[in-house]
Design a protein around this motif. Structure first.
Motif, mmCIF file in Angstrom:
data_model
loop_
_atom_site.group_PDB
_atom_site.id
_atom_site.type_symbol
_atom_site.label_atom_id
_atom_site.label_comp_id
_atom_site.label_asym_id
_atom_site.label_seq_id
_atom_site.Cartn_x
_atom_site.Cartn_y
_atom_site.Cartn_z
ATOM 1 N N UNK A 186 1.083 -1.411 0.011
ATOM 2 C CA UNK A 186 -0.026 0.093 -0.008
ATOM 3 C C UNK A 186 0.928 1.179 -0.043
ATOM 4 N N UNK A 187 1.995 1.126 0.766
ATOM 5 C CA UNK A 187 2.869 2.402 0.913
ATOM 6 C C UNK A 187 3.626 2.493 -0.635
ATOM 7 N N UNK A 188 3.634 1.697 -1.380
ATOM 8 C CA UNK A 188 4.467 1.953 -2.665
ATOM 9 C C UNK A 188 3.693 2.354 -3.724
ATOM 10 N N UNK A 189 2.258 2.287 -3.599
ATOM 11 C CA UNK A 189 1.352 2.427 -4.645
ATOM 12 C C UNK A 189 1.258 4.041 -4.917
ATOM 13 N N UNK A 190 2.120 4.729 -4.248
ATOM 14 C CA UNK A 190 2.048 6.418 -4.557
ATOM 15 C C UNK A 190 1.055 7.071 -3.828
ATOM 16 N N UNK A 191 0.802 8.050 -4.046
ATOM 17 C CA UNK A 191 -0.523 8.871 -3.432
ATOM 18 C C UNK A 191 -1.650 8.437 -3.672
ATOM 19 N N UNK A 192 -2.476 7.994 -2.555
ATOM 20 C CA UNK A 192 -3.812 7.435 -2.688
ATOM 21 C C UNK A 192 -4.954 8.475 -2.474
ATOM 22 N N UNK A 193 -6.073 8.216 -3.018
ATOM 23 C CA UNK A 193 -7.079 9.169 -3.249
ATOM 24 C C UNK A 193 -8.283 8.754 -2.421
ATOM 25 N N UNK A 194 -9.218 9.487 -1.583
ATOM 26 C CA UNK A 194 -10.349 9.013 -1.396
ATOM 27 C C UNK A 194 -11.449 9.260 -2.204
ATOM 28 N N UNK A 195 -12.734 9.004 -1.969
ATOM 29 C CA UNK A 195 -13.811 9.057 -2.996
ATOM 30 C C UNK A 195 -13.924 10.517 -3.511
#
Lengths: 177, 92
Positions: free
Chosen positions: A33-42
């Motif tokens: 999860x850490x390596x997937x880059x910036x995450x976004x919420x809905x």
């Protein structure tokens, strides 16, 4: 791609008073999860995750501010975090993400519509695809039954296997050596 | 408690005929069965059975590693597909 976003984690309850949270990873390897880059919420707000312990994460918002307060962390409970599909590593040859397969149109070799792939079954005895259209069909995910998977066109070609129904007398037969 | 060895593995007898016929035909076939209690025998390796789980027939592609197990073990009656979003599968 069916949905360019993939759910990778859900923020859980706060942990401690310094803004750490429990993070429920939805990936097979939580560390990824850490390596997937910036995450976004809905709503599209960006977050960055950093693991600080088993299941405990530190969250940084889109402006680079670390969530350092329990009250702020409490407001993020149940926020779902999505990653772009392109952020996932490329699968091996002949390997497919379920997220890619689900939603694909299924056609027979003549081009007749068979429905849409709705479920990928994988219980340790070979993978199979469930197609839902005018009728529900489950086909083994093999080269014989699914000779072509066109990711770009979002279409699988399916050769339906013959089905043999066994009509037994249900007599018990013991030894079989 | 384990089944006595002297009895041999339990298999519903009518599976043999269709398995033989399917193997002889060499076609792309799924043999639909309800017999979840039958033991998988070496004779079934390489065949595909559609094992009923009370709702649908899930294809079970028999391999050598599955010999000695029951058909029902590979066709769960309660399915939970899980939360994993990056699950991937290889085409057989």
């Amino acid at each position: 791609m069916s949905d360019p976003r993939i759910l990778v984690a859900t923020i859980g309850r706060p942990h401690g008073v310094r803004g750490l949270v429990r993070l429920h990873a939805a990936t097979s390897d939580a560390a990824s999860v850490e390596t997937l880059g910036p995450l976004h919420d809905a709503q599209g707000h960006a977050f960055t995750i950093r693991w600080r312990g088993v299941g405990i994460a530190e969250i940084t918002d889109g402006e680079g501010r670390i969530v350092a307060d329990r009250d702020v962390a409490a407001k993020l409970v149940n926020v779902e975090l999505f990653a772009a599909r392109d952020a996932l590593p490329e699968p091996d040859e002949d390997e497919f993400y379920h997220a890619d397969l689900i939603g694909m149109a299924a056609v027979d070799p003549d081009g007749t519509d068979l429905g849409v792939v709705t479920v990928v079954h994988d219980y340790g005895a070979g993978v199979s695809l469930e197609l839902r259209g005018a009728r529900t069909i489950i086909v083994p995910f093999t080269r014989a039954c699914v000779p072509k998977v066109d990711l770009a066109a979002r279409r699988v070609t399916v050769v339906e296997p013959d089905e043999i129904e066994l009509e037994g007398d249900l007599q018990l037969t013991g030894a079989a050596s | 408690m384990a089944r006595s060895v002297w009895k041999g593995p339990f298999v519903d007898g009518y599976l043999f005929g269709k398995a033989e016929a399917s193997r002889a035909s060499g076609r792309n076939e799924v043999i639909k069965i309800w017999s979840r209690r039958s033991t998988i025998l070496p004779q079934f390796v390489g065949l595909t059975f559609g094992v009923y789980n009370g709702h649908k027939f899930l294809p079970v592609q028999v391999t050598e590693n599955m010999v000695g197990h029951k058909f029902g073990e590979f066709s769960p009656t309660r399915t939970f597909t899980g939360h994993s979003s990056d699950k991937k599968s290889k085409r057989g």
